[in-house]
Design an enzyme around this catalytic site. Structure first.
Site, PDB file in Angstrom:
ATOM      1  N   THR A 125       0.821  -1.208   0.000  1.00 22.77           N
ATOM      2  CA  THR A 125       0.000   0.000   0.000  1.00 22.77           C
ATOM      3  C   THR A 125       0.863   1.270   0.000  1.00 22.77           C
ATOM      4  OG1 THR A 125      -1.508   1.285   1.400  1.00 22.77           O
ATOM      5  CG2 THR A 125      -0.117  -0.294   2.532  1.00 22.77           C
ATOM      6  N   ASP A 126       0.280   2.348  -0.528  1.00 24.33           N
ATOM      7  CA  ASP A 126       0.992   3.637  -0.494  1.00 24.33           C
ATOM      8  C   ASP A 126       1.120   4.167   0.937  1.00 24.33           C
ATOM      9  OD1 ASP A 126      -1.661   4.358  -0.037  1.00 24.33           O
ATOM     10  OD2 ASP A 126      -1.779   5.837  -1.652  1.00 24.33           O
ATOM     11  N   GLU A 127       0.347   3.577   1.870  1.00 26.82           N
ATOM     12  CA  GLU A 127       0.394   4.076   3.249  1.00 26.82           C
ATOM     13  C   GLU A 127       1.753   3.838   3.905  1.00 26.82           C
ATOM     14  OE1 GLU A 127      -2.914   3.463   5.816  1.00 26.82           O
ATOM     15  OE2 GLU A 127      -4.366   3.539   4.191  1.00 26.82           O
ATOM     16  N   TYR A 153      -1.505  -0.363  11.225  1.00 22.44           N
ATOM     17  CA  TYR A 153      -1.745  -1.057   9.956  1.00 22.44           C
ATOM     18  C   TYR A 153      -0.595  -0.827   8.979  1.00 22.44           C
ATOM     19  CZ  TYR A 153      -3.246  -1.503   5.107  1.00 22.44           C
ATOM     20  OH  TYR A 153      -3.285  -1.800   3.769  1.00 22.44           O
ATOM     21  N   LYS A 157       2.290  -3.386   7.330  1.00 23.01           N
ATOM     22  CA  LYS A 157       2.492  -3.580   5.887  1.00 23.01           C
ATOM     23  C   LYS A 157       3.944  -3.249   5.505  1.00 23.01           C
ATOM     24  CE  LYS A 157      -0.187  -4.488   3.125  1.00 23.01           C
ATOM     25  NZ  LYS A 157      -0.619  -5.840   2.626  1.00 23.01           N
TER      26      LYS A 157
HETATM   27  P1  NAD Z   1     -10.039  -6.963   2.748  1.00 26.65           P
HETATM   28  O1  NAD Z   1      -9.966  -6.665   4.212  1.00 26.65           O
HETATM   29  O2  NAD Z   1     -11.268  -6.653   1.976  1.00 26.65           O
HETATM   30  O3  NAD Z   1      -9.715  -8.516   2.505  1.00 26.65           O
HETATM   31  C1  NAD Z   1      -8.726  -9.210   3.200  1.00 26.65           C
HETATM   32  C2  NAD Z   1      -8.927 -10.706   2.966  1.00 26.65           C
HETATM   33  O4  NAD Z   1      -7.843 -11.399   3.609  1.00 26.65           O
HETATM   34  C3  NAD Z   1     -10.223 -11.257   3.557  1.00 26.65           C
HETATM   35  O5  NAD Z   1     -10.839 -12.117   2.644  1.00 26.65           O
HETATM   36  C4  NAD Z   1      -9.756 -12.014   4.792  1.00 26.65           C
HETATM   37  O6  NAD Z   1     -10.600 -13.101   5.139  1.00 26.65           O
HETATM   38  C5  NAD Z   1      -8.378 -12.482   4.349  1.00 26.65           C
HETATM   39  N1  NAD Z   1      -7.490 -12.757   5.487  1.00 26.65           N
HETATM   40  C6  NAD Z   1      -7.254 -11.964   6.559  1.00 26.65           C
HETATM   41  N2  NAD Z   1      -6.399 -12.571   7.401  1.00 26.65           N
HETATM   42  C7  NAD Z   1      -6.064 -13.760   6.834  1.00 26.65           C
HETATM   43  C8  NAD Z   1      -5.213 -14.829   7.218  1.00 26.65           C
HETATM   44  N3  NAD Z   1      -4.524 -14.777   8.368  1.00 26.65           N
HETATM   45  N4  NAD Z   1      -5.095 -15.896   6.404  1.00 26.65           N
HETATM   46  C9  NAD Z   1      -5.792 -15.958   5.238  1.00 26.65           C
HETATM   47  N5  NAD Z   1      -6.640 -14.988   4.837  1.00 26.65           N
HETATM   48  C10 NAD Z   1      -6.758 -13.894   5.622  1.00 26.65           C
HETATM   49  O7  NAD Z   1      -8.760  -6.234   2.141  1.00 26.65           O
HETATM   50  P2  NAD Z   1      -8.578  -5.515   0.707  1.00 26.65           P
HETATM   51  O8  NAD Z   1      -9.030  -4.123   0.800  1.00 26.65           O
HETATM   52  O9  NAD Z   1      -9.079  -6.404  -0.345  1.00 26.65           O
HETATM   53  O10 NAD Z   1      -6.978  -5.468   0.640  1.00 26.65           O
HETATM   54  C11 NAD Z   1      -6.254  -6.551   0.079  1.00 26.65           C
HETATM   55  C12 NAD Z   1      -4.764  -6.224   0.140  1.00 26.65           C
HETATM   56  O11 NAD Z   1      -4.503  -5.042  -0.594  1.00 26.65           O
HETATM   57  C13 NAD Z   1      -4.251  -5.984   1.556  1.00 26.65           C
HETATM   58  O12 NAD Z   1      -2.963  -6.576   1.659  1.00 26.65           O
HETATM   59  C14 NAD Z   1      -4.160  -4.468   1.653  1.00 26.65           C
HETATM   60  O13 NAD Z   1      -3.141  -4.082   2.556  1.00 26.65           O
HETATM   61  C15 NAD Z   1      -3.814  -4.097   0.224  1.00 26.65           C
HETATM   62  N6  NAD Z   1      -4.263  -2.767  -0.242  1.00 26.65           N
HETATM   63  C16 NAD Z   1      -5.555  -2.367  -0.104  1.00 26.65           C
HETATM   64  C17 NAD Z   1      -5.970  -1.132  -0.606  1.00 26.65           C
HETATM   65  C18 NAD Z   1      -7.407  -0.675  -0.509  1.00 26.65           C
HETATM   66  O14 NAD Z   1      -7.711   0.464  -0.879  1.00 26.65           O
HETATM   67  N7  NAD Z   1      -8.355  -1.509  -0.062  1.00 26.65           N
HETATM   68  C19 NAD Z   1      -5.035  -0.295  -1.214  1.00 26.65           C
HETATM   69  C20 NAD Z   1      -3.710  -0.722  -1.328  1.00 26.65           C
HETATM   70  C21 NAD Z   1      -3.330  -1.960  -0.842  1.00 26.65           C
HETATM   71  O1  TDX Z   2     -16.315   6.691   8.479  1.00 28.27           O
HETATM   72  C1  TDX Z   2     -15.308   7.159   7.911  1.00 28.27           C
HETATM   73  N1  TDX Z   2     -15.177   8.499   7.801  1.00 28.27           N
HETATM   74  C2  TDX Z   2     -14.082   9.091   7.234  1.00 28.27           C
HETATM   75  O2  TDX Z   2     -14.008  10.324   7.168  1.00 28.27           O
HETATM   76  C3  TDX Z   2     -14.273   6.316   7.363  1.00 28.27           C
HETATM   77  C4  TDX Z   2     -14.370   4.809   7.446  1.00 28.27           C
HETATM   78  C5  TDX Z   2     -13.177   6.936   6.778  1.00 28.27           C
HETATM   79  N2  TDX Z   2     -13.070   8.284   6.734  1.00 28.27           N
HETATM   80  C6  TDX Z   2     -11.874   8.892   6.096  1.00 28.27           C
HETATM   81  C7  TDX Z   2     -10.536   8.386   6.622  1.00 28.27           C
HETATM   82  C8  TDX Z   2      -9.644   8.485   5.393  1.00 28.27           C
HETATM   83  O3  TDX Z   2      -9.109   9.788   5.289  1.00 28.27           O
HETATM   84  O4  TDX Z   2     -11.899   8.511   4.716  1.00 28.27           O
HETATM   85  C9  TDX Z   2     -10.589   8.248   4.221  1.00 28.27           C
HETATM   86  C10 TDX Z   2     -10.556   6.821   3.694  1.00 28.27           C
HETATM   87  O5  TDX Z   2     -10.669   5.947   4.806  1.00 28.27           O
HETATM   88  P1  TDX Z   2     -10.645   4.361   4.637  1.00 28.27           P
HETATM   89  O6  TDX Z   2     -11.700   3.947   3.687  1.00 28.27           O
HETATM   90  O7  TDX Z   2     -10.645   3.763   6.016  1.00 28.27           O
HETATM   91  O8  TDX Z   2      -9.255   4.121   3.895  1.00 28.27           O
HETATM   92  P2  TDX Z   2      -7.743   4.520   4.258  1.00 28.27           P
HETATM   93  O9  TDX Z   2      -7.543   4.700   5.713  1.00 28.27           O
HETATM   94  O10 TDX Z   2      -7.347   5.639   3.347  1.00 28.27           O
HETATM   95  O11 TDX Z   2      -6.978   3.141   3.828  1.00 28.27           O
HETATM   96  C11 TDX Z   2      -7.331   2.463   2.611  1.00 28.27           C
HETATM   97  O12 TDX Z   2      -6.407   2.710   1.586  1.00 28.27           O
HETATM   98  C12 TDX Z   2      -5.132   2.155   1.706  1.00 28.27           C
HETATM   99  C13 TDX Z   2      -7.431   0.946   2.838  1.00 28.27           C
HETATM  100  O13 TDX Z   2      -8.376   0.676   3.872  1.00 28.27           O
HETATM  101  C14 TDX Z   2      -6.099   0.352   3.164  1.00 28.27           C
HETATM  102  O14 TDX Z   2      -6.202  -1.069   3.303  1.00 28.27           O
HETATM  103  C15 TDX Z   2      -5.156   0.676   2.027  1.00 28.27           C
HETATM  104  O15 TDX Z   2      -3.858   0.226   2.321  1.00 28.27           O
END
Ligand code: NAD
Ligand code: TDX
Length: 342
Positions: A125-127, A153, A157
């Protein structure tokens, strides 16, 4: 070619499985997922009977379970999506984040070392870069930006990323890492900003905006992320990190207002609540490397992607209603009930 996809019952992992089954009909995809609160088997219903797909319920921290799976499946590639992914939950309790995101990654890589692998890909992630100031729109995250995390978190990562690069240097393991910006699209778990706001708005419930709503995120449609991973997996250089993002920065408040407009809901639903602890101000990816080396460009414009996403939530009520009527209610109550007004 057999590809193990961990975390494939979650948001991005499931979209990646759909994408891969389409793009590479001759590949076998083995989904490994523990089915935590964020994993949902119903998401994979449409592919369950596909002979090129199989599902294994397994924790990536379960070393003997993972080794047995490698012995059986002999994967050519592993794409590790499995993670605890929600920043707010990591602020409440970091332990499971360290376990899954760091230990789980090490177990998957040890299995790759033991049984051999063509490519191990870590979905990051970019985080991991921390945040950028709001008043410097000229600054972006490049692959050379120092790791400087803000939340448990993102720290977990970053720990995983460092371990992946160490396995490349120490053991010569053929790894790659993608660091993507915020994704949005179908099957996004309701705790995250965009689905939470769509679902609350549909129920005429308050829309909880943290702080002043001026934090900026760089949004990418999930399918564009899937395409980027596919390219890196096949054509990316081993040992390299690739940033993935499409120069689509938006303030949270503007996203929430747009969702209200699209759904015909009043902005009076917007409720400013206490800010997230350590809240990152701005994320913004410089995708020059992946564009120049692999020719990747995002294809979905935000205006189209957000409409498609809203329509998906309107058309797939049963998917999210089942979630929000379960344990999610306790989560929501705990996270939002006593949140002081900003
Ligand atoms: P999500 O929370 O929707 O899904 C995570 C999945 O991993 C779930 O299906 C969960 O059951 C599974 N999981 C959790 N712990 C596990 C374990 N110990 N063993 C096996 N499975 C397990 O997450 P997402 O948003 O789909 O993110 C997927 C990946 O992408 C993550 O690694 C996250 O850090 C990365 N990522 C997410 C975003 C975003 O915007 N959502 C952006 C950049 C990177
Ligand atoms: O109720 C809310 N109100 C609010 O203002 C929630 C849930 C979020 N927010 C804000 C927090 C953040 O500035 O919105 C922005 C986005 O929040 P999230 O959806 O929780 O995402 P973020 O924290 O940016 O992280 C996401 O992007 C990077 C993913 O959850 C991560 O898994 C990924 O690595």
């Amino acid at each position: 070619m057999t590809v193990i996809v961990t975390g494939g019952a979650g948001f991005i992992g499931s979209n990646f499985i759909f994408y891969m089954l389409n793009a590479h009909p001759d590949y076998r995809i083995v989904c490994v997922d523990k089915l935590t609160y964020a994993g949902n088997l119903s998401t994979l219903r449409s592919v369950m009977n596909n002979p090129a797909f199989s599902f294994v319920k397994l924790d990536i921290c379960d070393r003997s379970g993972v080794y047995s799976l490698f012995e059986k499946e002999k994967p050519d590639m592993v794409v590790n999506f499995a993670a605890e992914s929600h920043v707010d939950r990591s602020i409440e309790d970091a332990s499971v984040f360290l376990q899954t995101n760091i230990i789980g990654t090490s177990v998957m890589m040890d299995a790759c070392r033991k049984y051999g692998i063509r490519r191990y890909h870590q979905v990051s992630t970019d985080e991991v870069y921390g945040d950028l100031p709001l008043d410097r729109p000229d600054l972006f995250f490049t692959e050379e930006t120092p790791i400087h995390t803000s939340s448990p978190y993102s720290s977990s990562k970053a720990g995983a990323d460092l371990l992946v690069l160490a396995y490349h240097r120490t053991f010569g393991m053929p790894v790659s890492i993608s660091r993507c910006s915020n994704n949005y699209g179908p099957y996004h778990f309701p705790e995250k900003l965009i689905p939470l706001m769509i679902i609350n708005a549909l129920g005429n419930k308050p829309l909880p905006v943290y702080g002043k709503g001026i934090n900026v995120r760089d949004w990418l449609y999930v399918e564009d992320h899937c395409k980027a991973i596919d390219l890196i997996l096949h054509n990316g250089r081993a040992g390299e990190v690739y940033n993935v993002g499409g120069h689509n920065e938006m303030r949270n408040i503007d996203i929430v207002k747009l969702i209200c407009k699209e759904l015909g809901k009043p902005e009076s639903l917007i409720t400013y609540v206490a800010d997230r602890k350590g809240h990152d101000l701005r994320y913004a990816i410089d995708p020059t490397k992946i564009r120049n080396e692999l020719g990747w460009m995002p294809e979905t414009k935000f205006e189209d992607g957000i409409r498609r996403t809203i329509k998906w939530y309107l058309d797939n009520r049963a998917w999210w209603e089942e979630i929000i009527n379960g344990d999610y209610q306790q989560y929501y109550e705990k996270m939002y009930k006593d949140r002081q007004k900003a």
